[in-house]
Motif scaffolding. Structure first.
Motif, short mmCIF file in Angstrom:
data_model
loop_
_atom_site.label_atom_id
_atom_site.label_comp_id
_atom_site.label_asym_id
_atom_site.label_seq_id
_atom_site.Cartn_x
_atom_site.Cartn_y
_atom_site.Cartn_z
N GLY A 148 0.68 -1.23 0.00
CA GLY A 148 -0.24 0.13 -0.03
C GLY A 148 0.68 1.44 -0.05
N ASN A 149 2.15 1.06 0.27
CA ASN A 149 2.91 2.37 0.70
C ASN A 149 2.56 3.36 1.51
OD1 ASN A 149 4.32 5.02 -1.55
ND2 ASN A 149 5.44 3.68 -0.25
N ILE A 150 1.86 2.84 2.49
CA ILE A 150 1.51 3.41 3.69
C ILE A 150 1.98 2.86 5.00
CG2 ILE A 150 -0.47 4.76 2.63
CD1 ILE A 150 -2.12 2.79 4.28
N CYS A 151 2.44 1.79 5.07
CA CYS A 151 3.04 1.22 6.28
C CYS A 151 4.55 0.97 6.27
CB CYS A 151 2.24 -0.05 6.85
SG CYS A 151 0.60 0.24 6.97
N ARG A 152 4.87 -0.43 5.46
CA ARG A 152 6.37 -0.72 5.72
C ARG A 152 7.32 0.03 4.62
NH1 ARG A 152 4.38 -6.58 3.90
NH2 ARG A 152 3.11 -5.25 2.74
N SER A 153 6.88 0.22 3.42
CA SER A 153 7.89 1.01 2.56
C SER A 153 8.16 2.29 2.98
CB SER A 153 7.53 0.76 1.05
OG SER A 153 6.46 1.25 0.86
N GLY A 188 -0.19 -1.10 -5.08
CA GLY A 188 -1.53 -0.85 -5.28
C GLY A 188 -1.66 0.87 -5.15
N SER A 189 -2.90 1.15 -5.85
CA SER A 189 -3.00 2.81 -5.98
C SER A 189 -3.85 3.13 -4.93
CB SER A 189 -3.40 2.96 -7.53
OG SER A 189 -4.83 2.52 -7.69
N TRP A 190 -4.50 2.40 -4.14
CA TRP A 190 -5.69 2.62 -3.17
C TRP A 190 -5.17 4.08 -2.17
CZ3 TRP A 190 -3.13 -1.95 -1.92
CH2 TRP A 190 -3.44 -3.09 -2.92
N HIS A 191 -3.91 4.26 -1.87
CA HIS A 191 -3.54 5.21 -0.91
C HIS A 191 -2.77 6.36 -1.63
CE1 HIS A 191 -5.34 2.67 2.38
NE2 HIS A 191 -4.47 1.79 1.76
N VAL A 192 -2.71 6.50 -2.83
CA VAL A 192 -1.91 7.34 -3.67
C VAL A 192 -2.09 8.95 -2.96
CG1 VAL A 192 -1.50 8.47 -5.81
CG2 VAL A 192 -1.47 5.83 -5.69
N GLY A 193 -0.94 9.61 -2.83
CA GLY A 193 -1.09 10.89 -2.18
C GLY A 193 -1.32 11.02 -0.70
N GLN A 194 -1.47 9.80 -0.10
CA GLN A 194 -1.65 9.84 1.44
C GLN A 194 -0.34 9.77 2.08
OE1 GLN A 194 -4.41 6.77 2.60
NE2 GLN A 194 -6.11 7.29 1.29
N LEU A 195 -0.36 10.23 3.26
CA LEU A 195 0.66 10.24 4.46
C LEU A 195 0.70 8.71 4.75
CD1 LEU A 195 0.51 13.23 6.52
CD2 LEU A 195 2.58 12.73 5.03
N PRO A 196 1.80 8.10 5.46
CA PRO A 196 1.78 6.96 6.14
C PRO A 196 0.79 6.73 7.03
CG PRO A 196 4.18 7.75 5.84
CD PRO A 196 3.25 8.84 5.56
N ASP A 197 0.15 5.45 6.99
CA ASP A 197 -0.87 5.15 8.03
C ASP A 197 -0.37 5.95 9.52
OD1 ASP A 197 -2.90 2.49 8.63
OD2 ASP A 197 -1.80 3.50 10.22
N PHE A 237 8.09 10.07 9.31
CA PHE A 237 7.65 9.42 8.28
C PHE A 237 6.59 10.04 7.68
CE2 PHE A 237 8.17 4.97 10.58
CZ PHE A 237 9.70 4.93 10.50
N ASP A 238 7.00 10.94 6.42
CA ASP A 238 6.24 11.75 5.81
C ASP A 238 6.07 11.71 4.18
OD1 ASP A 238 8.67 12.87 5.20
OD2 ASP A 238 8.65 14.82 6.16
N HIS A 239 6.58 10.37 3.95
CA HIS A 239 6.37 10.31 2.44
C HIS A 239 4.88 10.24 1.92
CE1 HIS A 239 7.22 8.10 -1.22
NE2 HIS A 239 6.08 7.34 -1.12
N ARG A 240 4.58 10.78 0.78
CA ARG A 240 3.39 10.54 0.15
C ARG A 240 3.17 9.33 -0.90
NH1 ARG A 240 -0.88 14.25 2.13
NH2 ARG A 240 0.13 15.75 3.25
N ALA A 241 2.21 8.63 -0.68
CA ALA A 241 2.36 7.24 -1.02
C ALA A 241 2.09 7.56 -2.74
CB ALA A 241 0.91 6.64 -0.87
N ARG A 242 2.87 6.57 -3.68
CA ARG A 242 2.65 6.72 -4.77
C ARG A 242 2.64 5.20 -5.53
NH1 ARG A 242 7.19 5.44 -8.34
NH2 ARG A 242 9.22 5.81 -7.49
N GLN A 243 2.08 4.72 -6.60
CA GLN A 243 2.00 3.89 -7.13
C GLN A 243 3.54 3.31 -7.62
OE1 GLN A 243 -1.14 2.74 -9.89
NE2 GLN A 243 -1.21 0.53 -8.99
N PHE A 244 4.01 2.04 -7.80
CA PHE A 244 4.98 1.53 -8.45
C PHE A 244 4.78 1.38 -10.05
CE2 PHE A 244 7.04 -2.12 -10.45
CZ PHE A 244 8.39 -1.79 -10.25
#
Ligand code: 4NP
Length: 168
Positions: free
Chosen positions: A11-16, A44-53, A67-74
């Motif tokens: 999801g790019n909101i927890c581990r990565s 996945g693209s579900w959380h694109v643009g969101q801050l980490p969980d 942790f302040d990355h904004r989610a993006r899809q691979f």
């Protein structure tokens, strides 16, 4: 030339984003900012643009990380932009490998669990999303171990040209 590392999870909101933040912290601590470029993305693209969980941000804050990355899809274009694509589990491995264009791309995919030095037998960084605070703490602990292992490996002057693949 910088070594460009992309951390991947579902999801790019927890581990990565946690791996991304921990690795940036280690690189800054060691004064290696000129040698590494670090990013993260999700399958996945579900959380694109969101801050980490929020649970992962709180867990990180307890350990001194932001942790302040904004989610993006691979995307398969990431194989051109990065030297190493570091995945958390077998599912990530297959999802990324499916988008590889050949052997050169495949060689860029590494598993974080292969760089653990203090968690013998641990084959993945398990997804904490549906878990408890303990699961978030465990994921963070694994990522600290693996990021240190990976950075030390990359900084070893006489390291073998191929990345170790202990769990393939
Ligand atoms: P992550 O955790 O892959 O470590 O970011 C997840 C976050 C969200 C979802 C799955 C895993 N999800 O299904 O929305």
């Amino acid at each position: 030339m910088k070594t460009r590392i992309l951390f991947i999870c579902l999801g790019n909101i927890c581990r990565s984003p946690a791996a991304d933040g921990i690795m940036r912290h280690l690189v800054n601590e060691r004064g290696l900012e000129d040698e590494f470029l670090i990013d993260s993305a999700g399958i996945g693209s579900w959380h694109v643009g969101q801050l980490p969980d929020r649970r992962m941000r709180q867990c990180g804050a307890r350990h001194g990380y932001t942790f302040d990355h904004r989610a993006r899809q691979f995307s398969s274009k990431d194989f051109e932009r990065f030297d190493l694509i570091a995945v958390m589990d077998q599912e990530n491995y297959h999802d990324v490998a499916r988008q590889a264009h050949g052997e050169a791309d495949m060689k860029k995919i590494i598993r974080m669990s292969d760089y653990l030095r203090h968690h013998p037998g641990q084959q993945t960084v398990p997804d904490p999303y549906y878990g408890t605070e303990r699961d978030f703490e465990f994921a963070l602990e694994l990522l600290e171990d693996a990021c240190e292992g990976l950075l030390d490996y990359l900084k070893t002057p006489s390291r073998p040209s191929r990345m170790p693949r202990t769990s393939l």
